[in-house]
Design an enzyme around this catalytic site. Structure first.
Site, PDB file in Angstrom:
ATOM      1  N   ASP A  13       0.799  -1.220   0.000  1.00 36.39           N
ATOM      2  CA  ASP A  13       0.000   0.000   0.000  1.00 36.39           C
ATOM      3  C   ASP A  13       0.837   1.277   0.000  1.00 36.39           C
ATOM      4  OD1 ASP A  13      -2.280  -1.641   0.102  1.00 36.39           O
ATOM      5  OD2 ASP A  13      -2.201  -1.719   2.292  1.00 36.39           O
ATOM      6  N   GLU A  14       1.975   1.207  -0.639  1.00 38.50           N
ATOM      7  CA  GLU A  14       2.865   2.370  -0.677  1.00 38.50           C
ATOM      8  C   GLU A  14       2.418   3.392  -1.727  1.00 38.50           C
ATOM      9  OE1 GLU A  14       3.870  -0.777  -1.140  1.00 38.50           O
ATOM     10  OE2 GLU A  14       5.358  -1.310   0.380  1.00 38.50           O
ATOM     11  N   LYS A  16       1.844   1.999  -5.126  1.00 37.96           N
ATOM     12  CA  LYS A  16       2.386   1.409  -6.362  1.00 37.96           C
ATOM     13  C   LYS A  16       1.455   1.663  -7.552  1.00 37.96           C
ATOM     14  CE  LYS A  16       2.375  -2.560  -4.267  1.00 37.96           C
ATOM     15  NZ  LYS A  16       2.080  -2.134  -2.892  1.00 37.96           N
ATOM     16  N   GLY A  40      -4.560  -4.446  -3.689  1.00 39.53           N
ATOM     17  CA  GLY A  40      -5.562  -3.437  -4.003  1.00 39.53           C
ATOM     18  C   GLY A  40      -4.809  -2.198  -4.419  1.00 39.53           C
ATOM     19  N   HIS A  41      -4.846  -1.874  -5.704  1.00 40.84           N
ATOM     20  CA  HIS A  41      -4.071  -0.742  -6.211  1.00 40.84           C
ATOM     21  C   HIS A  41      -5.029   0.351  -6.665  1.00 40.84           C
ATOM     22  CE1 HIS A  41      -0.613  -3.777  -7.196  1.00 40.84           C
ATOM     23  NE2 HIS A  41      -0.863  -3.654  -5.917  1.00 40.84           N
ATOM     24  N   THR A 131      -5.871 -11.765   3.807  1.00 39.93           N
ATOM     25  CA  THR A 131      -7.001 -11.093   3.157  1.00 39.93           C
ATOM     26  C   THR A 131      -8.162 -12.066   2.936  1.00 39.93           C
ATOM     27  OG1 THR A 131      -6.063 -11.572   0.988  1.00 39.93           O
ATOM     28  CG2 THR A 131      -5.489  -9.451   1.979  1.00 39.93           C
ATOM     29  N   GLN A 226       2.063  -6.039  -3.171  1.00 40.21           N
ATOM     30  CA  GLN A 226       2.521  -6.136  -1.785  1.00 40.21           C
ATOM     31  C   GLN A 226       3.818  -5.334  -1.573  1.00 40.21           C
ATOM     32  OE1 GLN A 226       1.507  -9.572  -3.219  1.00 40.21           O
ATOM     33  NE2 GLN A 226      -0.451  -8.696  -2.712  1.00 40.21           N
ATOM     34  N   THR A 303      -9.677  -5.153   1.798  1.00 35.49           N
ATOM     35  CA  THR A 303     -10.540  -5.650   2.877  1.00 35.49           C
ATOM     36  C   THR A 303     -11.215  -4.532   3.674  1.00 35.49           C
ATOM     37  OG1 THR A 303      -8.630  -5.681   4.346  1.00 35.49           O
ATOM     38  CG2 THR A 303      -9.152  -7.739   3.200  1.00 35.49           C
ATOM     39  N   ARG A 307      -5.591   0.613   8.372  1.00 34.56           N
ATOM     40  CA  ARG A 307      -4.160   0.302   8.337  1.00 34.56           C
ATOM     41  C   ARG A 307      -3.478   0.835   9.588  1.00 34.56           C
ATOM     42  NH1 ARG A 307      -3.784   2.518   2.165  1.00 34.56           N
ATOM     43  NH2 ARG A 307      -4.585   0.661   1.127  1.00 34.56           N
ATOM     44  N   SER A 415       5.422  12.165  -4.703  1.00 39.08           N
ATOM     45  CA  SER A 415       3.980  12.228  -4.894  1.00 39.08           C
ATOM     46  C   SER A 415       3.363  13.038  -3.756  1.00 39.08           C
ATOM     47  CB  SER A 415       3.421  10.801  -4.923  1.00 39.08           C
ATOM     48  OG  SER A 415       2.023  10.824  -4.974  1.00 39.08           O
TER      49      SER A 415
HETATM   50  P1  GDP Z   1      -0.718   0.190  -3.559  1.00 35.83           P
HETATM   51  O1  GDP Z   1      -1.327  -1.071  -3.036  1.00 35.83           O
HETATM   52  O2  GDP Z   1       0.736   0.292  -3.296  1.00 35.83           O
HETATM   53  O3  GDP Z   1      -1.059   0.459  -5.007  1.00 35.83           O
HETATM   54  O4  GDP Z   1      -1.374   1.366  -2.720  1.00 35.83           O
HETATM   55  P2  GDP Z   1      -2.939   1.545  -2.386  1.00 35.83           P
HETATM   56  O5  GDP Z   1      -3.596   2.012  -3.616  1.00 35.83           O
HETATM   57  O6  GDP Z   1      -3.481   0.358  -1.698  1.00 35.83           O
HETATM   58  O7  GDP Z   1      -2.865   2.660  -1.279  1.00 35.83           O
HETATM   59  C1  GDP Z   1      -2.342   3.917  -1.519  1.00 35.83           C
HETATM   60  C2  GDP Z   1      -3.446   4.964  -1.285  1.00 35.83           C
HETATM   61  O8  GDP Z   1      -2.873   6.246  -1.229  1.00 35.83           O
HETATM   62  C3  GDP Z   1      -4.460   5.035  -2.416  1.00 35.83           C
HETATM   63  O9  GDP Z   1      -5.710   5.387  -1.880  1.00 35.83           O
HETATM   64  C4  GDP Z   1      -3.936   6.140  -3.304  1.00 35.83           C
HETATM   65  O10 GDP Z   1      -4.961   6.784  -4.057  1.00 35.83           O
HETATM   66  C5  GDP Z   1      -3.356   7.077  -2.286  1.00 35.83           C
HETATM   67  N1  GDP Z   1      -2.181   7.837  -2.714  1.00 35.83           N
HETATM   68  C6  GDP Z   1      -1.176   7.475  -3.552  1.00 35.83           C
HETATM   69  N2  GDP Z   1      -0.231   8.436  -3.590  1.00 35.83           N
HETATM   70  C7  GDP Z   1      -0.657   9.422  -2.769  1.00 35.83           C
HETATM   71  C8  GDP Z   1      -0.098  10.676  -2.348  1.00 35.83           C
HETATM   72  O11 GDP Z   1       0.996  11.077  -2.740  1.00 35.83           O
HETATM   73  N3  GDP Z   1      -0.818  11.402  -1.444  1.00 35.83           N
HETATM   74  C9  GDP Z   1      -2.026  10.989  -0.960  1.00 35.83           C
HETATM   75  N4  GDP Z   1      -2.645  11.774  -0.089  1.00 35.83           N
HETATM   76  N5  GDP Z   1      -2.578   9.826  -1.335  1.00 35.83           N
HETATM   77  C10 GDP Z   1      -1.895   9.050  -2.209  1.00 35.83           C
HETATM   78  P1  IMO Z   2      -0.899  -4.285  -2.157  1.00 33.72           P
HETATM   79  O1  IMO Z   2      -0.459  -4.833  -3.494  1.00 33.72           O
HETATM   80  C1  IMO Z   2      -1.010  -4.652   2.175  1.00 33.72           C
HETATM   81  C2  IMO Z   2      -1.041  -8.702   3.818  1.00 33.72           C
HETATM   82  C3  IMO Z   2      -2.305  -9.131   4.533  1.00 33.72           C
HETATM   83  C4  IMO Z   2      -1.723 -10.094   5.559  1.00 33.72           C
HETATM   84  C5  IMO Z   2      -0.595 -10.762   4.791  1.00 33.72           C
HETATM   85  C6  IMO Z   2      -0.952 -12.127   4.212  1.00 33.72           C
HETATM   86  O2  IMO Z   2      -2.197  -3.569  -2.217  1.00 33.72           O
HETATM   87  O3  IMO Z   2       0.196  -3.494  -1.537  1.00 33.72           O
HETATM   88  P2  IMO Z   2      -2.472 -12.885   2.175  1.00 33.72           P
HETATM   89  O4  IMO Z   2      -3.930 -12.662   1.907  1.00 33.72           O
HETATM   90  O5  IMO Z   2      -1.569 -12.330   1.118  1.00 33.72           O
HETATM   91  O6  IMO Z   2      -2.144 -14.299   2.492  1.00 33.72           O
HETATM   92  O7  IMO Z   2      -2.193 -12.062   3.534  1.00 33.72           O
HETATM   93  O8  IMO Z   2      -0.246  -9.869   3.734  1.00 33.72           O
HETATM   94  N1  IMO Z   2      -1.239  -8.212   2.450  1.00 33.72           N
HETATM   95  C7  IMO Z   2      -1.190  -6.929   2.098  1.00 33.72           C
HETATM   96  N2  IMO Z   2      -1.037  -5.817   2.854  1.00 33.72           N
HETATM   97  N3  IMO Z   2      -1.102  -4.538   0.840  1.00 33.72           N
HETATM   98  C8  IMO Z   2      -1.234  -5.646   0.071  1.00 33.72           C
HETATM   99  O9  IMO Z   2      -1.199  -5.599  -1.279  1.00 33.72           O
HETATM  100  C9  IMO Z   2      -1.323  -6.907   0.695  1.00 33.72           C
HETATM  101  N4  IMO Z   2      -1.481  -8.176   0.251  1.00 33.72           N
HETATM  102  C10 IMO Z   2      -1.413  -8.964   1.335  1.00 33.72           C
HETATM  103  O10 IMO Z   2      -2.956  -8.047   5.130  1.00 33.72           O
HETATM  104  O11 IMO Z   2      -1.146  -9.354   6.618  1.00 33.72           O
HETATM  105 MG    MG Z   3      -2.874  -1.707  -1.801  1.00 35.44          MG
END
Ligand code: GDP
Ligand code: IMO
Ligand code: MG
Length: 434
Positions: A13-14, A16, A40-41, A131, A226, A303, A307, A415
């Site tokens: 959830d960085e 990506k 979840g991207h 998840t 991840q 889910t 966080r 960003s």
């Molecule tokens: P991923 O799994 O690494 O693709 O990240 P996620 O999409 O799960 O979580 C990142 C969240 O931060 C998403 O809701 C994005 O829309 C949001 N996001 C991404 N970059 C930025 C940013 O620079 N600032 C803010 N406020 N939100 C961001």
């Molecule tokens: P993205 O791509 C954050 C975590 C789950 C759990 C562990 C194992 O959006 O960054 P799993 O269902 O994979 O067997 O669960 O990994 N986890 C994530 N946490 N972002 C994800 O994906 C994740 N995918 C799995 O919460 O702790």
């Molecule tokens: Mg994510």
């Protein structure tokens, strides 16, 4: 021509998805290489939000070729839903735009049931917080050589044989060990055959196509899911996911040679989050943690779980730089830190009188480390409107410079908001020298 890998440096959830979407503009092909719909991207384009779990985040550009590599595991129902949703939004996904590796394994109903039953049976302290999407059990079957590949959907009798063997074993486990209801072979076979009819036109040889693309001088973007600390080998085991999330797996997970990778971009959130259980040395259990959670909108995109939030962990960042061979950082969510009086960054851990500069492999030790911090002055101004690095507050620039100095890697992207536009692209990785 160049090939760029995107990986998460922390616990997922960085951001990506946002960065992949951004860089897709400069790429010809975008390929996912591991994980499943545990990912979840989220991307935001002109205020409209899209969340992808399986389809590469590059899909919003209609002229790009998206691919799902052999390292990805696919829940066919979820993939078809994603395709249908995009169609509803006026973005039809055709076999010309999406190619799925014939070697990608399928997540079956019994994988999901087993994931949930195994997690429910784990005692407090042992729960992983998965998840529940069937990820672990599906990868277990793949490595155990009994998995069902998407290519198997083309051969009805092979599929029925494999399914029969699997369902006998899984039903034994579900009923005898977990006291759950057995699954029906006939129903499952019908479902899988129906999915097959809808998906087989997308199935082909991803490795071959990537090779052709590379030789034709195309730009290829590899999308990781991840994060490094969730890697099955290098993460905080057993509180990890079941695939290799590090950059090396971009090659295994697609059938691409390592010498052809030119750059690895590590996505680093300006603070840290984690969903699910497991060690998190810089976790904050105070008001600041709540502020980051709230301002950052830190809810799981898969889910919906809250966080856990904490300060940036330089030890985790340096582990990621080493494990992935990161050549450039994309620092995300810097805007979320606006308004903090001071900002902390962990520079090492203390454990039983020793100083550690890497995450210990023992889970007890990883749980017991004390983070040592350095403190940086914060800034008040909101920065989501900033588009030039020089226009950031001096303290924000200093924080970024310190991260670069500490990790030894330059920030190529900063960003400052969720939207595609809210980004400072300091250096285009597709134009970087190897
Ligand atoms: P991923 O799994 O690494 O693709 O990240 P996620 O999409 O799960 O979580 C990142 C969240 O931060 C998403 O809701 C994005 O829309 C949001 N996001 C991404 N970059 C930025 C940013 O620079 N600032 C803010 N406020 N939100 C961001
Ligand atoms: P993205 O791509 C954050 C975590 C789950 C759990 C562990 C194992 O959006 O960054 P799993 O269902 O994979 O067997 O669960 O990994 N986890 C994530 N946490 N972002 C994800 O994906 C994740 N995918 C799995 O919460 O702790
Ligand atoms: Mg994510």
């Amino acid at each position: 021509m160049s090939s760029v890998v995107i990986v998460g440096t922390q616990w997922g959830d960085e951001g990506k998805g946002k960065i992949v979407d951004l860089l897709t503009k400069h790429a010809d092909c975008i390929v996912r290489f591991q994980g499943g719909n545990n990912a979840g991207h989220t991307l935001v384009v002109d205020g409209q939000q899209f969340i992808f779990h399986i389809i590469p985040s590059g899909i919003l550009y209609e002229d790009k070729r998206c691919m799902i590599g052999n390292g990805v595991i696919i829940d066919p129902a979820v993939l078809l839903d994603e395709i249908a949703e995009l169609k509803d939004k006026g973005l039809p996904v055709t076999p010309q735009r999406l190619l799925i590796s014939e070697n990608a394994h399928l997540i079956m109903e019994y994988h999901k049931q087993l994931d949930l039953a195994q997690e429910a049976a784990r005692s407090k302290g042992k729960k992983i917080g998965t998840t529940g999407r069937g990820i672990g059990p599906c990868y277990v079957d793949k490595v155990g050589r009994v998995g069902i590949k998407i290519g198997d959907l083309l051969d009805k009798s092979l599929l029925a044989d494999k399914l029969q063997a699997n369902i006998d074993e899984k039903n034994f486990l579900l009923t005898k060990k977990f006291g759950a209801e057995p699954l029906s072979f006939d129903l499952l076979l019908d479902h899988v055959l129906a999915y097959g009819e809808q998906l087989t036109s997308y199935v082909g040889n991803v490795s071959l196509e990537l090779d052709t693309a590379r030789k034709a001088g195309k730009h290829i973007l590899f999308e990781g899911a991840q994060g490094t600390q969730l890697d099955i080998d290098h993460g905080t085991y057993p509180f990890v996911t079941s695939s290799n999330t590090v950059a090396g797996n971009a090659c295994n997970g697609t059938g691409f040679g390592p010498v052809h990778i030119d750059a690895v971009i590590g996505i680093l959130k300006a603070y840290t989050t984690r969903v699910g259980e497991g060690p998190f040395p810089t976790e904050l259990h105070d008001q600041t943690g709540e502020e980051l959670q709230k301002k950052g909108g830190e809810f799981g995109a898969t889910t919906g779980r809250k966080r856990r939030c904490g300060w940036l962990d330089g030890v985790v960042a340096n582990d990621a730089v080493r494990l992935n061979g990161i050549t450039g950082l994309a620092i995300t969510k810097l805007d979320v830190l606006s308004g903090q009086k001071s900002i902390k960054m962990c520079t090492s851990y203390k454990l039983n009188g020793s100083t550690l500069h890497a995450m210990p492999s023992s889970i007890d030790k990883a749980t017991g480390v004390q983070p040592l911090y350095e403190e940086h002055p914060g800034w008040d101004a909101e920065i989501d409107g900033v588009r030039e690095f020089d226009n950031l507050p001096a303290q924000a620039k200093d924080y970024i410079r310190r991260i670069e100095d500490f990790t030894g890697v330059e920030a190529t992207i900063v960003s400052v908001g969720p939207d595609r536009e809210e980004t400072l692209l300091l250096k285009n990785p597709f134009e970087a020298e190897k």
